[in-house]
Write a protein that holds these residues in place. Structure first.
Motif, short mmCIF file in Angstrom:
data_model
loop_
_atom_site.label_atom_id
_atom_site.label_comp_id
_atom_site.label_asym_id
_atom_site.label_seq_id
_atom_site.Cartn_x
_atom_site.Cartn_y
_atom_site.Cartn_z
N PRO A 101 37.64 42.36 34.36
CA PRO A 101 38.58 42.42 33.24
C PRO A 101 40.02 42.24 33.71
O PRO A 101 40.42 42.76 34.77
N ALA A 102 40.80 41.54 32.90
CA ALA A 102 42.21 41.32 33.22
C ALA A 102 43.04 41.31 31.95
O ALA A 102 42.63 40.79 30.92
N TRP A 103 44.22 41.90 32.06
CA TRP A 103 45.22 41.89 30.99
C TRP A 103 46.49 41.33 31.60
O TRP A 103 46.92 41.77 32.67
N SER A 104 47.12 40.36 30.94
CA SER A 104 48.26 39.67 31.55
C SER A 104 49.34 39.33 30.54
O SER A 104 49.09 39.30 29.32
N ARG A 105 50.53 39.07 31.04
CA ARG A 105 51.64 38.60 30.22
C ARG A 105 51.46 37.15 29.82
O ARG A 105 51.89 36.73 28.75
N ALA A 106 50.82 36.37 30.71
CA ALA A 106 50.67 34.94 30.48
C ALA A 106 49.42 34.44 31.16
O ALA A 106 48.86 35.10 32.05
N VAL A 107 48.95 33.28 30.74
CA VAL A 107 47.91 32.53 31.43
C VAL A 107 48.56 31.25 31.92
O VAL A 107 49.13 30.50 31.13
N SER A 108 48.48 31.01 33.22
CA SER A 108 49.16 29.85 33.79
C SER A 108 48.43 29.37 35.04
O SER A 108 48.08 30.17 35.91
N ALA A 109 48.24 28.06 35.12
CA ALA A 109 47.65 27.47 36.32
C ALA A 109 48.67 27.29 37.44
O ALA A 109 48.31 26.91 38.56
N GLN A 110 49.93 27.57 37.15
CA GLN A 110 50.99 27.40 38.14
C GLN A 110 50.72 28.24 39.37
O GLN A 110 50.51 29.45 39.29
N GLY A 111 50.74 27.59 40.54
CA GLY A 111 50.47 28.28 41.79
C GLY A 111 51.66 29.07 42.31
O GLY A 111 52.76 29.03 41.75
N THR A 112 51.42 29.80 43.40
CA THR A 112 52.45 30.68 43.94
C THR A 112 52.55 30.51 45.46
O THR A 112 51.74 29.83 46.09
N VAL A 113 53.57 31.18 46.02
CA VAL A 113 53.75 31.20 47.48
C VAL A 113 53.46 32.61 47.98
O VAL A 113 53.18 33.52 47.21
N LYS A 114 53.56 32.76 49.30
CA LYS A 114 53.36 34.06 49.95
C LYS A 114 54.46 34.19 50.98
O LYS A 114 54.23 34.05 52.18
N ALA A 115 55.68 34.50 50.51
CA ALA A 115 56.83 34.36 51.38
C ALA A 115 57.82 35.52 51.35
O ALA A 115 58.70 35.58 52.21
N THR A 116 57.69 36.43 50.38
CA THR A 116 58.73 37.44 50.20
C THR A 116 58.13 38.83 50.12
O THR A 116 57.13 39.04 49.43
N GLY A 117 58.76 39.76 50.81
CA GLY A 117 58.28 41.13 50.82
C GLY A 117 58.45 41.82 49.49
O GLY A 117 59.33 41.48 48.69
N GLY A 118 57.63 42.80 49.25
CA GLY A 118 57.70 43.63 48.05
C GLY A 118 57.14 44.99 48.38
O GLY A 118 57.15 45.40 49.55
N SER A 119 56.61 45.68 47.40
CA SER A 119 56.13 47.04 47.63
C SER A 119 54.79 47.29 46.95
O SER A 119 54.46 46.65 45.95
#
Length: 228
Positions: free
Chosen positions: A128-146
């Motif tokens: 199950p998933a709940w989301s703000r948007a559905v998008s095929a747009q890909g992402t990177v893995k470059a910035t730190g977070g928490s």
């Protein structure tokens, strides 16, 4: 952006989560005094599914899912992953491969204040998933977070270990300290609604059951025959 990965935060107990799991989001929201909803923009990618779990929280950079990878390691059976970004994002940060890894660890679902993709695959694998948007747009893995820090979605603060409930109506957060009390209030509300449902099935009107005729009179609302 630097960040932190908090390990081993306290969580609501499995018994507390189970006590809340049988109630709908609307019931729990009402039982808490109409608080806790994450807004109307977080929508399910499936229908007819209700889940409850303890929050593992993620703060990511927009268009970057590095910290979701880091969060997978912190997830355990009964958890529910909750993701937001430092500024608005609709990119598809989460897809079927993440779901596969999380399902293997017993994670009950995803709530993300950003985009999700592979929705057909997510439905097929019953993740199950709940989301703000559905998008095929890909992402990177470059910035730190928490991971496992307090985050905010829809004006609601979510702490790691809080209880998250999600169904067709949306998503609600129950603070860990309030879980038992909220379950008791939700049960009481269910009993009250069952009594009202039975009364309505017998033909009683809400105007009479809830004393609303007096409210209409107090507000100056009057009845008038058509054409009079």
């Amino acid at each position: 952006m630097s960040g932190v990965i908090v390990t081993g935060p306290p969580k609501a107990s499995a018994q507390e989560v189970q006590a809340l799991a049988g109630y709908g989001v609307a019931t729990v929201h009402e039982a808490m005094g109409r608080t806790g909803l994450l807004g109307t923009g977080i929508r399910p990618v499936q229908q007819g599914v209700r889940v409850a779990g303890t929050a593992v929280t993620v703060l990511s950079w927009p268009g970057d899912n590095l910290m979701i990878h880091a969060a997978v390691e912190q997830c355990a059976d009964g958890d529910l992953l909750v993701v937001t970004t430092t500024s608005p994002s609709t990119d598809g940060l989460f897809g079927e491969l993440f779901a596969t890894a999380l399902q293997r660890r017993g994670v009950r679902g995803l709530v993300i204040d950003a985009g999700v993709r592979d929705t057909q695959e997510l439905r097929a694998m019953d993740f199950p998933a709940w989301s703000r948007a559905v998008s095929a747009q890909g992402t990177v893995k470059a910035t730190g977070g928490s991971v496992n820090i307090p985050i905010a979605i829809g004006g609601q603060v979510i702490h790691p270990g809080d209880v998250i409930l999600a169904d067709d109506d949306g998503v609600v957060v129950v603070p860990r300290a309030d879980a038992r009390r909220t379950a008791e209030a939700a049960e009481a509300r269910e009993h009250k609604e069952a009594a009202s449902r039975a009364a309505f099935q017998e033909g009683e009107l809400g105007l009479d059951r809830y004393g609303l005729r007096e409210t209409l009179e107090r507000l100056g609302v009057r009845y008038q025959a058509y054409g009079a």
